[in-house]
Design a protein around this motif. Structure first.
Motif, PDB file in Angstrom:
ATOM      1  N   TRP A  30      -5.148   2.615   5.410  1.00 10.52           N
ATOM      2  CA  TRP A  30      -5.173   1.647   4.484  1.00 10.52           C
ATOM      3  C   TRP A  30      -6.232   0.475   5.150  1.00 10.52           C
ATOM      4  O   TRP A  30      -7.142   0.198   4.413  1.00 10.52           O
ATOM      5  CB  TRP A  30      -3.821   0.978   3.880  1.00 10.52           C
ATOM      6  N   ALA A  32      -0.693   6.029   7.741  1.00  9.53           N
ATOM      7  CA  ALA A  32      -0.971   5.468   6.441  1.00  9.53           C
ATOM      8  C   ALA A  32      -1.460   4.000   6.319  1.00  9.53           C
ATOM      9  O   ALA A  32      -2.519   3.874   5.949  1.00  9.53           O
ATOM     10  CB  ALA A  32       0.232   5.678   5.536  1.00  9.53           C
ATOM     11  N   PHE A  81       0.777  -1.219   0.016  1.00 11.63           N
ATOM     12  CA  PHE A  81       0.112  -0.135  -0.008  1.00 11.63           C
ATOM     13  C   PHE A  81       0.921   1.347  -0.015  1.00 11.63           C
ATOM     14  O   PHE A  81       2.028   1.140   0.284  1.00 11.63           O
ATOM     15  CB  PHE A  81      -1.062   0.022   1.227  1.00 11.63           C
ATOM     16  N   ASN A  82       0.339   2.351  -0.176  1.00 13.54           N
ATOM     17  CA  ASN A  82       0.974   3.572  -0.278  1.00 13.54           C
ATOM     18  C   ASN A  82       1.204   4.224   0.929  1.00 13.54           C
ATOM     19  O   ASN A  82       0.548   4.533   1.648  1.00 13.54           O
ATOM     20  CB  ASN A  82       0.397   4.667  -1.288  1.00 13.54           C
ATOM     21  N   ARG A 101       9.259   2.067   6.525  1.00 16.92           N
ATOM     22  CA  ARG A 101      10.232   2.597   5.311  1.00 16.92           C
ATOM     23  C   ARG A 101      11.470   2.059   5.740  1.00 16.92           C
ATOM     24  O   ARG A 101      12.046   2.034   6.483  1.00 16.92           O
ATOM     25  CB  ARG A 101      10.233   4.156   5.256  1.00 16.92           C
ATOM     26  N   ASP A 109       4.116   6.548   8.403  1.00 19.91           N
ATOM     27  CA  ASP A 109       4.001   5.333   8.009  1.00 19.91           C
ATOM     28  C   ASP A 109       2.699   4.668   8.481  1.00 19.91           C
ATOM     29  O   ASP A 109       1.912   3.877   8.072  1.00 19.91           O
ATOM     30  CB  ASP A 109       5.198   4.513   7.940  1.00 19.91           C
ATOM     31  N   SER A 151       9.591  -2.316   1.921  1.00 20.89           N
ATOM     32  CA  SER A 151       9.111  -1.104   1.848  1.00 20.89           C
ATOM     33  C   SER A 151      10.099   0.138   1.322  1.00 20.89           C
ATOM     34  O   SER A 151      11.253  -0.125   1.704  1.00 20.89           O
ATOM     35  CB  SER A 151       8.766  -0.823   3.630  1.00 20.89           C
ATOM     36  N   GLN A 152       9.701   0.983   0.642  1.00 16.21           N
ATOM     37  CA  GLN A 152      10.337   1.972   0.229  1.00 16.21           C
ATOM     38  C   GLN A 152      10.706   3.142   0.986  1.00 16.21           C
ATOM     39  O   GLN A 152      10.051   3.159   2.058  1.00 16.21           O
ATOM     40  CB  GLN A 152       9.894   2.689  -1.033  1.00 16.21           C
ATOM     41  N   GLY A 212       6.934   6.431  -0.109  1.00 13.41           N
ATOM     42  CA  GLY A 212       6.544   4.961  -1.159  1.00 13.41           C
ATOM     43  C   GLY A 212       6.079   3.976  -0.947  1.00 13.41           C
ATOM     44  O   GLY A 212       5.031   4.238   0.206  1.00 13.41           O
ATOM     45  N   ARG A 213       5.940   2.735  -1.593  1.00 14.11           N
ATOM     46  CA  ARG A 213       5.273   1.773  -1.064  1.00 14.11           C
ATOM     47  C   ARG A 213       5.551   1.029   0.163  1.00 14.11           C
ATOM     48  O   ARG A 213       6.823   1.016   0.406  1.00 14.11           O
ATOM     49  CB  ARG A 213       5.275   0.846  -2.116  1.00 14.11           C
TER      50      ARG A 213
END
Length: 222
Positions: free
Chosen positions: A91, A87, A6-7, A66, A84, A71-72, A11-12
């Motif tokens: 999600w 987010a 997920f975003n 991250r 993170d 994970s980016q 990043g992802r």
């Protein structure tokens, strides 16, 4: 246990999500220990806590902060990791929109991030903080702590001395309107290497007590 991507803000983000069987089941978000000290969503405490919530019917998400795994992004000393986590909660609320409540579980660094997140999200009604690093990070943001929860640690923890956790607990217990359950596992170190079963059993008992669950209410997660 589907893998999910997920975003996130950088990043992802890579995670594992266990959906709930009931539409209005509660959500649990589980946060891992420090990324620069080997912390990942596959840490045994995180893995076992994830399934502890899943057996109790929760929709559960664990994920890599991250810069960890797939994970980016890169480590951001807590500020980015808090974003993170926010987010991640967004999600799981999107894919499980009828949830009646939300819980956060965190281990060490993840406990610090989780307790910051509950300050920002009024829907969080319960938390489990395993070995919160009260000597390494500032917890003064808990003013006041908005949710009742469990703080659990070992009395042989060389990373986070017992006295520092006790100081945090004593501060939180002076607040009205919430109840802090404080448990110490004799002989356990920071990673609960020989005390994992006791740790997870105590965490599960706490959730059962808060939600009025019995083993008859558990669901099959195999």
């Amino acid at each position: 246990m589907p893998e999910v991507i997920f975003n996130g803000p950088a990043g992802r983000l890579e995670g594992r999500f266990h959906p709930a069987k009931k539409r209005n089941a509660p959500i649990a978000l589980v946060l891992h220990l420090h990324p620069q000290f080997g912390g990942t969503m596959n840490n045994q405490i995180i893995y076992q806590m994830y399934y502890m919530f899943a057996r109790r019917g929760f929709a559960v998400l664990r994920f890599n902060f991250r810069g960890v795994g797939r994970s980016q992004g890169s480590f951001d000393h807590g500020q980015g990791e808090l974003s993170d986590a926010a987010a991640a909660l967004d999600w799981v609320q999107t894919v499980h929109p009828d949830a009646r409540a939300c819980w956060i579980g965190g281990f060490s660094f993840g406990a610090w991030i989780g307790m910051q997140l509950l300050m920002r999200r009024p829907e969080v009604e319960g938390f489990i903080s395993v070995a919160p690093p009260a000597n390494l990070h500032d917890f003064s943001f808990l003013a006041p702590c908005p949710s009742s929860g469990l703080i659990i640690h070992g009395d042989n923890d060389k990373v986070v001395p017992q006295k520092d956790v006790q100081t945090l607990v004593d501060k939180l217990k002076t607040q009205k309107g919430i109840v802090i359950d404080h448990q110490t596992i004799p002989g356990a170190n920071h990673f609960f290497e020989n005390d994992m079963d006791t740790l997870i059993e105590n965490c599960g008992d706490y959730v059962d007590g808060r939600l009025g669950l019995t083993p008859a209410d558990y669901v099959d997660v195999d």
